[in-house]
Design an enzyme around this catalytic site. Structure first.
Site, PDB file in Angstrom:
ATOM      1  N   ASP A 169      10.580   5.220  -9.744  1.00 14.39           N
ATOM      2  CA  ASP A 169       9.574   5.119 -11.434  1.00 14.39           C
ATOM      3  C   ASP A 169      10.629   6.928 -11.425  1.00 14.39           C
ATOM      4  O   ASP A 169      11.011   7.046 -13.261  1.00 14.39           O
ATOM      5  CB  ASP A 169       8.132   4.942 -11.580  1.00 14.39           C
ATOM      6  CG  ASP A 169       7.509   4.812 -11.719  1.00 14.39           C
ATOM      7  OD1 ASP A 169       7.964   2.896 -11.879  1.00 14.39           O
ATOM      8  OD2 ASP A 169       5.900   4.255 -12.307  1.00 14.39           O
ATOM      9  N   SER A 228       0.560  -0.939  -0.260  1.00 11.08           N
ATOM     10  CA  SER A 228      -0.193   0.113  -0.575  1.00 11.08           C
ATOM     11  C   SER A 228       0.705   1.216   0.375  1.00 11.08           C
ATOM     12  O   SER A 228       1.467   1.179  -0.880  1.00 11.08           O
ATOM     13  CB  SER A 228      -0.858   0.363   1.261  1.00 11.08           C
ATOM     14  OG  SER A 228      -1.752   0.845   1.056  1.00 11.08           O
ATOM     15  N   LYS A 253      -0.255  -4.213  -3.106  1.00  9.05           N
ATOM     16  CA  LYS A 253      -1.160  -4.049  -3.265  1.00  9.05           C
ATOM     17  C   LYS A 253      -2.305  -2.381  -3.341  1.00  9.05           C
ATOM     18  O   LYS A 253      -1.639  -1.288  -3.046  1.00  9.05           O
ATOM     19  CB  LYS A 253      -2.147  -3.407  -1.397  1.00  9.05           C
ATOM     20  CG  LYS A 253      -3.030  -2.792  -0.787  1.00  9.05           C
ATOM     21  CD  LYS A 253      -3.694  -2.731   0.244  1.00  9.05           C
ATOM     22  CE  LYS A 253      -5.075  -2.298   0.754  1.00  9.05           C
ATOM     23  NZ  LYS A 253      -5.365  -1.277   0.111  1.00  9.05           N
TER      24      LYS A 253
END
Length: 322
Positions: free
Chosen positions: A245, A234, A259
């Site tokens: 990224d 999460s 999640k």
């Protein structure tokens, strides 16, 4: 039971009705405070209930409970085959009440009973320690265990300490971090990024909302490695995914939990509550890590399963920060 069944019929594992006791535990987890004795629990290779570590300054530590102690009984209830949630439920209780733990320590040979008086336990969500690489570089290890109500203040204190010591590298450890508040994830990621997207939220219609860096971070230049494992979920995946990224840090460890959804929590009458999935979240590059996908680490290192005193993932991170 009827409400639980109705909510479960949605077919989403994260849309759940929480009876009062479960709701209480959920709130305690985010608040970082509960009433108990201050023991981190787990299982050894023989699947016996074992102390992972006593928390500092708690009744467990004061009673001499140590890491690797086997807990044979809790108030005369045998722990063979007990589940972790059941053990936690038995050990926790109202402040001032007592619980008896029958402990077997490897060197002792004979079990001993320990009577512990429960107290309010404050569990820090942020801790910072300092390590030295094999070539004597100073590195800060910032352990983030949840995104809760106390996290922001604890985080700011830890960052101030890091800046005062001026280490040459930083390891952000979000292993076994189950997540927490979305805004907490944006706050933490913003410490390391100059600008741009942290996470994208997508509703049922496919409309996306971008959550961007929202403050001036103090750790945007320091060399950084993020430790992840199967327990990173999460909000911890939001932070790790954003840093991966944006090419700010390498992820090291094992594939994360996966999640990729956001829940809205509501309190109901009688002390119960409900969590409803309202959106999915994606990394800045549009990756959805839900279910079996998770985040793939840039450097794959398995965690130590037998000898809990060893940490090959941390050791490799220190090596890479040379």
């Amino acid at each position: 039971g009827a409400i639980s069944g109705m909510v479960a019929s949605v077919g989403d594992p994260y849309t759940v009705f929480l009876p009062p006791e479960q709701q209480k535990f959920s709130k305690e987890e985010l608040n970082g405070a509960f009433e108990g004795v201050g023991i981190q629990l787990g299982f050894n290779k023989d699947k016996r209930l074992v102390v992972i570590a006593p928390l500092s300054g708690t009744p467990a530590e004061k009673a001499g409970i140590k890491a690797q102690d086997l807990i044979l009984k809790i108030d005369d209830k045998d722990t063979s085959g007990i589940s972790l949630p059941e053990a936690v439920k038995l050990i926790r209780g109202a402040k001032g009440t007592q619980v008896k733990l029958t402990i077997l320590r490897e060197d002792d040979g004979e079990p001993k009973d320990h009577i512990l008086i429960r107290d309010t336990i404050i569990v820090k969500s942020v801790e910072v320690t300092y390590k030295t690489t094999p070539k004597s570089k100073d590195v800060a290890v910032l352990k983030l265990s949840r995104f809760g109500e106390r996290t922001k203040d604890e985080w700011n204190g830890a960052v101030s300490d890091i800046i005062s010591k001026n280490p040459q590298g930083l390891i952000l450890d979000v292993r076994n971090n189950p997540g927490g508040f979305l805004e907490g994830a944006v706050f933490i990621a913003s410490e390391f990024l100059d600008s741009g997207d942290v996470v994208l939220q997508e509703n049922a219609s496919g409309q996306r909302t971008s959550f961007k860096v929202n403050r001036a971070g103090k750790l945007t230049k320091i060399p950084l490695i993020v430790l992840v494992n199967k327990g990173s979920a999460s909000a911890s995946e939001i932070v790790a995914g954003a840093l991966q990224d944006r090419n700010r840090a390498k992820l090291l460890g094992e594939q994360s939990f996966g999640k990729g959804t956001i829940q809205e929590a509501q309190d109901l009458e009688g002390g119960s509550g409900i969590h409803i999935t309202v959106a999915k979240w994606l990394t800045p590059n549009g990756r959805w890590v839900n279910d079996t996908q998770g985040l793939e680490p840039d450097v794959k290192i398995e965690g130590e399963k037998e000898d809990l005193t060893k940490d090959p993932q941390l050791d490799k991170a220190l090596e890479l920060l040379e």
